[in-house]
Design a protein around this motif. Structure first.
Motif, PDB file in Angstrom:
ATOM      1  N   VAL A 115       0.839  -1.188   0.000  1.00 43.86           N
ATOM      2  CA  VAL A 115       0.000   0.000   0.000  1.00 43.86           C
ATOM      3  C   VAL A 115       0.878   1.242   0.000  1.00 43.86           C
ATOM      4  O   VAL A 115       2.076   1.187   0.299  1.00 43.86           O
ATOM      5  CB  VAL A 115      -0.946   0.033   1.223  1.00 43.86           C
ATOM      6  CG1 VAL A 115      -1.892  -1.146   1.210  1.00 43.86           C
ATOM      7  CG2 VAL A 115      -0.142   0.058   2.524  1.00 43.86           C
ATOM      8  N   SER A 116       0.267   2.356  -0.332  1.00 41.01           N
ATOM      9  CA  SER A 116       0.989   3.625  -0.345  1.00 41.01           C
ATOM     10  C   SER A 116       0.225   4.650   0.474  1.00 41.01           C
ATOM     11  O   SER A 116      -0.995   4.754   0.375  1.00 41.01           O
ATOM     12  CB  SER A 116       1.160   4.127  -1.784  1.00 41.01           C
ATOM     13  OG  SER A 116       1.688   5.447  -1.785  1.00 41.01           O
ATOM     14  N   LEU A 117       0.959   5.394   1.268  1.00 36.04           N
ATOM     15  CA  LEU A 117       0.380   6.501   2.024  1.00 36.04           C
ATOM     16  C   LEU A 117       0.723   7.830   1.373  1.00 36.04           C
ATOM     17  O   LEU A 117       0.561   8.886   1.979  1.00 36.04           O
ATOM     18  CB  LEU A 117       0.878   6.487   3.474  1.00 36.04           C
ATOM     19  CG  LEU A 117       0.608   5.212   4.268  1.00 36.04           C
ATOM     20  CD1 LEU A 117       1.117   5.361   5.697  1.00 36.04           C
ATOM     21  CD2 LEU A 117      -0.876   4.874   4.263  1.00 36.04           C
ATOM     22  N   GLY A 118       1.182   7.757   0.123  1.00 31.39           N
ATOM     23  CA  GLY A 118       1.582   8.957  -0.596  1.00 31.39           C
ATOM     24  C   GLY A 118       3.049   8.948  -0.962  1.00 31.39           C
ATOM     25  O   GLY A 118       3.512   9.817  -1.699  1.00 31.39           O
ATOM     26  N   GLY A 119       3.789   7.962  -0.450  1.00 31.07           N
ATOM     27  CA  GLY A 119       5.204   7.837  -0.759  1.00 31.07           C
ATOM     28  C   GLY A 119       5.500   6.463  -1.328  1.00 31.07           C
ATOM     29  O   GLY A 119       4.726   5.918  -2.107  1.00 31.07           O
ATOM     30  N   ALA A 120       6.616   5.901  -0.931  1.00 32.77           N
ATOM     31  CA  ALA A 120       7.020   4.583  -1.412  1.00 32.77           C
ATOM     32  C   ALA A 120       6.066   3.520  -0.870  1.00 32.77           C
ATOM     33  O   ALA A 120       5.528   3.659   0.240  1.00 32.77           O
ATOM     34  CB  ALA A 120       8.451   4.287  -0.970  1.00 32.77           C
ATOM     35  N   PRO A 121       5.827   2.462  -1.640  1.00 35.39           N
ATOM     36  CA  PRO A 121       4.942   1.385  -1.178  1.00 35.39           C
ATOM     37  C   PRO A 121       5.468   0.756   0.122  1.00 35.39           C
ATOM     38  O   PRO A 121       6.678   0.630   0.321  1.00 35.39           O
ATOM     39  CB  PRO A 121       4.965   0.376  -2.330  1.00 35.39           C
ATOM     40  CG  PRO A 121       5.372   1.172  -3.526  1.00 35.39           C
ATOM     41  CD  PRO A 121       6.308   2.212  -3.018  1.00 35.39           C
TER      42      PRO A 121
END
Length: 204
Positions: A115-121
């Protein structure tokens, strides 16, 4: 499961009752498997003796081929380790407004994923390793109401690579407790209050 705000309250009663409802069937299943394995290994009965003395030697040449079937071995390991156990009939498993398609049902174990929070997976299970309840919001979901995040044991994570308006609330044991396909603030607060992670239900 979650830390309650007041000892002896309704949330504590629900949590204590849910443990028996959730774990007793799982414990019974484990005992049955243990008895079956012990019987097959040590019983002097005719059928277990035949299995050990006749069937097992004849089936032995097929074992390497079976062990190469990764799907079969994985299913066996999930059965033994109780990874297939679900709590869909638990009072702590609540479906909110609209079903969130493609997501585990309330009571199911949440599977791992990138998953991504807006950066790297990142790996989802790594993000859930901390204590308490985790609220997983799809990228376009409305933020939870303020009453949902006043407790230090509630963590909000917005998944940038998961399009939609839904939300999944994950219990500390990695099972889904609540999910909804669209904003359901009252349902979410009611569930958090049920597990002791919110003081008062929200009424709208």
């Amino acid at each position: 499961m979650a830390a309650g705000h007041a000892e002896g309250g309704p949330a504590d009663d629900v949590l204590l009752d849910s443990y028996d409802q959730e774990r007793r069937p799982a414990a019974h299943h484990r005992i049955v498997l243990t008895h079956m394995a012990f019987c097959a290994e040590a019983s002097t009965g005719r059928i277990p003796s035949w299995l050990r003395g006749v069937a097992a030697p004849r089936a032995a040449p097929a074992v390497p081929a079976l062990l190469d079937r990764r799907r079969l071995v994985a299913d066996a390991m999930r059965l033994i380790s109780q990874l297939r156990v679900n709590y869909r009939h638990s009072p702590l498993s609540v479906q909110g407004y609209r079903d969130l398609r493609g997501a585990p049902r309330p009571g199911d174990r949440l599977t791992d994923a990138a998953v991504s929070l807006g950066g790297a997976p990142r790996r989802l299970h790594q993000l859930l390793a901390g204590p308490g309840v985790h609220l997983l919001l799809q990228c376009d979901a409305a933020p939870p109401p303020p009453q949902a995040v006043t407790d230090s044991h509630v963590t909000v994570l917005r998944l940038a690579n998961s399009p939609g308006l839904g939300l999944v609330a994950v219990r500390p044991d990695g099972h889904v407790g609540f999910q909804c396909g669209r904003a359901d603030p009252a349902g979410l607060i009611d569930w958090l209050a049920l597990v002791g992670a919110a003081t008062h239900p929200l009424r709208v």
